[in-house]
Write a protein that holds these residues in place. Sequence first.
Motif, PDB file in Angstrom:
ATOM      1  N   LEU A   1       0.829  -1.209   0.000  1.00  0.00           N
ATOM      2  CA  LEU A   1       0.000   0.000   0.000  1.00  0.00           C
ATOM      3  C   LEU A   1       0.862   1.257   0.000  1.00  0.00           C
ATOM      4  O   LEU A   1       0.512   2.267  -0.623  1.00  0.00           O
ATOM      5  CB  LEU A   1      -0.943  -0.013   1.199  1.00  0.00           C
ATOM      6  N   HIS A   2       2.003   1.198   0.679  1.00  0.00           N
ATOM      7  CA  HIS A   2       2.960   2.310   0.613  1.00  0.00           C
ATOM      8  C   HIS A   2       3.447   2.501  -0.821  1.00  0.00           C
ATOM      9  O   HIS A   2       3.519   3.638  -1.331  1.00  0.00           O
ATOM     10  CB  HIS A   2       4.144   2.045   1.541  1.00  0.00           C
ATOM     11  N   ALA A   3       3.749   1.402  -1.504  1.00  0.00           N
ATOM     12  CA  ALA A   3       4.219   1.472  -2.892  1.00  0.00           C
ATOM     13  C   ALA A   3       3.130   2.023  -3.809  1.00  0.00           C
ATOM     14  O   ALA A   3       3.401   2.830  -4.709  1.00  0.00           O
ATOM     15  CB  ALA A   3       4.661   0.084  -3.358  1.00  0.00           C
ATOM     16  N   TYR A   4       1.895   1.606  -3.577  1.00  0.00           N
ATOM     17  CA  TYR A   4       0.792   2.102  -4.396  1.00  0.00           C
ATOM     18  C   TYR A   4       0.578   3.601  -4.190  1.00  0.00           C
ATOM     19  O   TYR A   4       0.336   4.350  -5.150  1.00  0.00           O
ATOM     20  CB  TYR A   4      -0.484   1.324  -4.077  1.00  0.00           C
ATOM     21  N   ASN A   5       0.668   4.052  -2.966  1.00  0.00           N
ATOM     22  CA  ASN A   5       0.532   5.487  -2.711  1.00  0.00           C
ATOM     23  C   ASN A   5       1.669   6.267  -3.358  1.00  0.00           C
ATOM     24  O   ASN A   5       1.474   7.382  -3.859  1.00  0.00           O
ATOM     25  CB  ASN A   5       0.474   5.748  -1.208  1.00  0.00           C
ATOM     26  N   GLU A   6       2.855   5.669  -3.363  1.00  0.00           N
ATOM     27  CA  GLU A   6       4.000   6.287  -4.035  1.00  0.00           C
ATOM     28  C   GLU A   6       3.759   6.341  -5.547  1.00  0.00           C
ATOM     29  O   GLU A   6       4.094   7.326  -6.214  1.00  0.00           O
ATOM     30  CB  GLU A   6       5.271   5.492  -3.728  1.00  0.00           C
ATOM     31  N   ALA A   7       3.159   5.264  -6.089  1.00  0.00           N
ATOM     32  CA  ALA A   7       2.852   5.224  -7.519  1.00  0.00           C
ATOM     33  C   ALA A   7       1.853   6.310  -7.903  1.00  0.00           C
ATOM     34  O   ALA A   7       1.981   6.952  -8.955  1.00  0.00           O
ATOM     35  CB  ALA A   7       2.315   3.844  -7.898  1.00  0.00           C
ATOM     36  N   VAL A   8       0.873   6.536  -7.054  1.00  0.00           N
ATOM     37  CA  VAL A   8      -0.101   7.609  -7.312  1.00  0.00           C
ATOM     38  C   VAL A   8       0.601   8.962  -7.271  1.00  0.00           C
ATOM     39  O   VAL A   8       0.405   9.814  -8.148  1.00  0.00           O
ATOM     40  CB  VAL A   8      -1.250   7.552  -6.285  1.00  0.00           C
ATOM     41  N   LYS A   9       1.434   9.140  -6.277  1.00  0.00           N
ATOM     42  CA  LYS A   9       2.171  10.406  -6.128  1.00  0.00           C
ATOM     43  C   LYS A   9       3.057  10.671  -7.346  1.00  0.00           C
ATOM     44  O   LYS A   9       3.174  11.809  -7.821  1.00  0.00           O
ATOM     45  CB  LYS A   9       3.017  10.341  -4.858  1.00  0.00           C
ATOM     46  N   GLU A  10       3.695   9.610  -7.874  1.00  0.00           N
ATOM     47  CA  GLU A  10       4.618   9.750  -9.004  1.00  0.00           C
ATOM     48  C   GLU A  10       3.919   9.626 -10.357  1.00  0.00           C
ATOM     49  O   GLU A  10       4.581   9.551 -11.392  1.00  0.00           O
ATOM     50  CB  GLU A  10       5.737   8.694  -8.891  1.00  0.00           C
ATOM     51  N   ARG A  11       2.594   9.555 -10.336  1.00  0.00           N
ATOM     52  CA  ARG A  11       1.779   9.545 -11.555  1.00  0.00           C
ATOM     53  C   ARG A  11       2.058   8.328 -12.446  1.00  0.00           C
ATOM     54  O   ARG A  11       2.149   8.423 -13.671  1.00  0.00           O
ATOM     55  CB  ARG A  11       1.966  10.833 -12.365  1.00  0.00           C
ATOM     56  N   TYR A  12       2.192   7.161 -11.826  1.00  0.00           N
ATOM     57  CA  TYR A  12       2.273   5.925 -12.604  1.00  0.00           C
ATOM     58  C   TYR A  12       0.939   5.677 -13.303  1.00  0.00           C
ATOM     59  O   TYR A  12      -0.116   6.143 -12.857  1.00  0.00           O
ATOM     60  CB  TYR A  12       2.588   4.737 -11.691  1.00  0.00           C
ATOM     61  N   ARG A  13       0.983   4.912 -14.390  1.00  0.00           N
ATOM     62  CA  ARG A  13      -0.224   4.515 -15.114  1.00  0.00           C
ATOM     63  C   ARG A  13      -0.710   3.181 -14.548  1.00  0.00           C
ATOM     64  O   ARG A  13       0.087   2.264 -14.351  1.00  0.00           O
ATOM     65  CB  ARG A  13       0.083   4.370 -16.614  1.00  0.00           C
ATOM     66  N   PHE A  14      -2.027   3.054 -14.335  1.00  0.00           N
ATOM     67  CA  PHE A  14      -2.589   1.890 -13.660  1.00  0.00           C
ATOM     68  C   PHE A  14      -3.350   0.961 -14.618  1.00  0.00           C
ATOM     69  O   PHE A  14      -3.832   1.370 -15.675  1.00  0.00           O
ATOM     70  CB  PHE A  14      -3.551   2.343 -12.551  1.00  0.00           C
ATOM     71  N   PHE A  15      -3.448  -0.294 -14.183  1.00  0.00           N
ATOM     72  CA  PHE A  15      -4.263  -1.363 -14.774  1.00  0.00           C
ATOM     73  C   PHE A  15      -3.677  -1.913 -16.081  1.00  0.00           C
ATOM     74  O   PHE A  15      -2.487  -1.823 -16.322  1.00  0.00           O
ATOM     75  CB  PHE A  15      -5.717  -0.944 -14.934  1.00  0.00           C
ATOM     76  N   SER A  16      -4.531  -2.425 -16.950  1.00  0.00           N
ATOM     77  CA  SER A  16      -4.101  -3.291 -18.055  1.00  0.00           C
ATOM     78  C   SER A  16      -3.045  -2.669 -18.965  1.00  0.00           C
ATOM     79  O   SER A  16      -2.085  -3.336 -19.355  1.00  0.00           O
ATOM     80  CB  SER A  16      -5.319  -3.692 -18.886  1.00  0.00           C
ATOM     81  N   PHE A  17      -3.211  -1.408 -19.332  1.00  0.00           N
ATOM     82  CA  PHE A  17      -2.253  -0.749 -20.216  1.00  0.00           C
ATOM     83  C   PHE A  17      -1.278   0.135 -19.438  1.00  0.00           C
ATOM     84  O   PHE A  17      -0.621   1.003 -20.010  1.00  0.00           O
ATOM     85  CB  PHE A  17      -3.000   0.099 -21.259  1.00  0.00           C
ATOM     86  N   GLY A  18      -1.194  -0.095 -18.128  1.00  0.00           N
ATOM     87  CA  GLY A  18      -0.393   0.761 -17.286  1.00  0.00           C
ATOM     88  C   GLY A  18       1.035   0.281 -17.091  1.00  0.00           C
ATOM     89  O   GLY A  18       1.561  -0.528 -17.854  1.00  0.00           O
ATOM     90  N   ASP A  19       1.669   0.801 -16.055  1.00  0.00           N
ATOM     91  CA  ASP A  19       3.056   0.514 -15.746  1.00  0.00           C
ATOM     92  C   ASP A  19       3.184  -0.775 -14.935  1.00  0.00           C
ATOM     93  O   ASP A  19       2.183  -1.420 -14.604  1.00  0.00           O
ATOM     94  CB  ASP A  19       3.664   1.703 -15.001  1.00  0.00           C
ATOM     95  N   ALA A  20       4.436  -1.128 -14.627  1.00  0.00           N
ATOM     96  CA  ALA A  20       4.707  -2.428 -14.022  1.00  0.00           C
ATOM     97  C   ALA A  20       5.448  -2.315 -12.694  1.00  0.00           C
ATOM     98  O   ALA A  20       6.050  -1.290 -12.379  1.00  0.00           O
ATOM     99  CB  ALA A  20       5.516  -3.294 -14.987  1.00  0.00           C
ATOM    100  N   MET A  21       5.388  -3.410 -11.954  1.00  0.00           N
ATOM    101  CA  MET A  21       6.078  -3.535 -10.685  1.00  0.00           C
ATOM    102  C   MET A  21       6.840  -4.853 -10.688  1.00  0.00           C
ATOM    103  O   MET A  21       6.324  -5.884 -11.140  1.00  0.00           O
ATOM    104  CB  MET A  21       5.049  -3.527  -9.545  1.00  0.00           C
ATOM    105  N   LEU A  22       8.084  -4.818 -10.232  1.00  0.00           N
ATOM    106  CA  LEU A  22       8.880  -6.024 -10.036  1.00  0.00           C
ATOM    107  C   LEU A  22       9.101  -6.219  -8.551  1.00  0.00           C
ATOM    108  O   LEU A  22       9.657  -5.338  -7.889  1.00  0.00           O
ATOM    109  CB  LEU A  22      10.225  -5.918 -10.758  1.00  0.00           C
ATOM    110  N   ILE A  23       8.657  -7.339  -8.024  1.00  0.00           N
ATOM    111  CA  ILE A  23       8.823  -7.657  -6.611  1.00  0.00           C
ATOM    112  C   ILE A  23       9.832  -8.785  -6.487  1.00  0.00           C
ATOM    113  O   ILE A  23       9.626  -9.889  -6.997  1.00  0.00           O
ATOM    114  CB  ILE A  23       7.479  -8.098  -5.981  1.00  0.00           C
ATOM    115  N   ILE A  24      10.958  -8.497  -5.861  1.00  0.00           N
ATOM    116  CA  ILE A  24      12.014  -9.512  -5.714  1.00  0.00           C
ATOM    117  C   ILE A  24      12.604  -9.449  -4.302  1.00  0.00           C
ATOM    118  O   ILE A  24      12.433  -8.475  -3.594  1.00  0.00           O
ATOM    119  CB  ILE A  24      13.146  -9.322  -6.747  1.00  0.00           C
TER     120      ILE A  24
END
Length: 342
Positions: A319-342
Amino acid sequence: MNINEFDFDLPEELIAQTPLADRISSRLMVLDYQRKELSHHYFRDITDYLKPGDCLVLNDTKVLPARLYGIKEDTGAKVEVLLLTQQEDDEWEVLVKPAKKVKIGTILQFGDGKLRAECLAISEHGGRKLRFTYDGIFYEIIDELGEMPLPPYIKEQLHERDRYQTVYAREEGSAAAPTAGLHFTKDLLKKLETKGVEIAFITLHVGLGTFRPVNVDNIKEHEMHAEFYQMTKETADQLNRVKERGNRIISVGTTSTRTLETIARDHNGKFVEKNGWTDIFIYPPYTFQAVNGLITNFHLPKSTLIMLVSALAGKEFVLHAYNEAVKERYRFFSFGDAMLII
């Protein structure tokens, strides 16, 4: 666990309506879930985070142009049908709009009668079972008459069908794309293989579960819709070797994750040649037996997909990462941006 624990504020303008011209130009947020650190990149940079010996698992399902527009044969009333799951031969589970117009025995026709269907049954969730009749090859007719079934939150028209298809799609049968894979190009996959990253393929045909929101407060009461999966002996043997070496298995998308975890759960952490139906619902707390990492898009608030991601990386961190994504204007959902979790 309450559904509201997976909520976040998402401005509507961040929902990506069209794909980028260049697949690898999407942004990429990298989450180190052990250190609880995140950083911002572009998808082309993913080569910097995958190591020789790692194995990427891709879902090679192919999206059908599964949205059909037709009429009721007796009245001429317009209907819309979304193909979901082929059950046997020419019988399909579908969604229909408006559903109240299609009762058992109703005959539908599409393309001036090139394709006809009879309603055989009504499911508990309001879907329908249709039996299709036609002359020729079913998939060729669907390719001619159907439209790509974009999710309801995408309002723009898709001008290039291939952009809602991964470059490695080959097994026809999905009602929606495994969208994490849309970021890959053939050149990027070759670059990863040259580096020593292995590529493995599984199949999960995305069905009704993609379209069903969680409508209960207690997420444990939510029922997932079963979807068909398949793993070959070649892939099972490859993944077992990766595990035995101690290298990482990184799934591309929640669909790949659910398939891998279904098989590993049923076989004491091992992979076997198998096909069947899975309704696995992954949410915190969950002990992963198959995957070490995940490539995924940014998902809807309160969705089963954000729950799966939270099970891997931790709810608070996600949820912290998602709030950061909103703040940084990432694009969401099917045609949106990506996240790598490692």
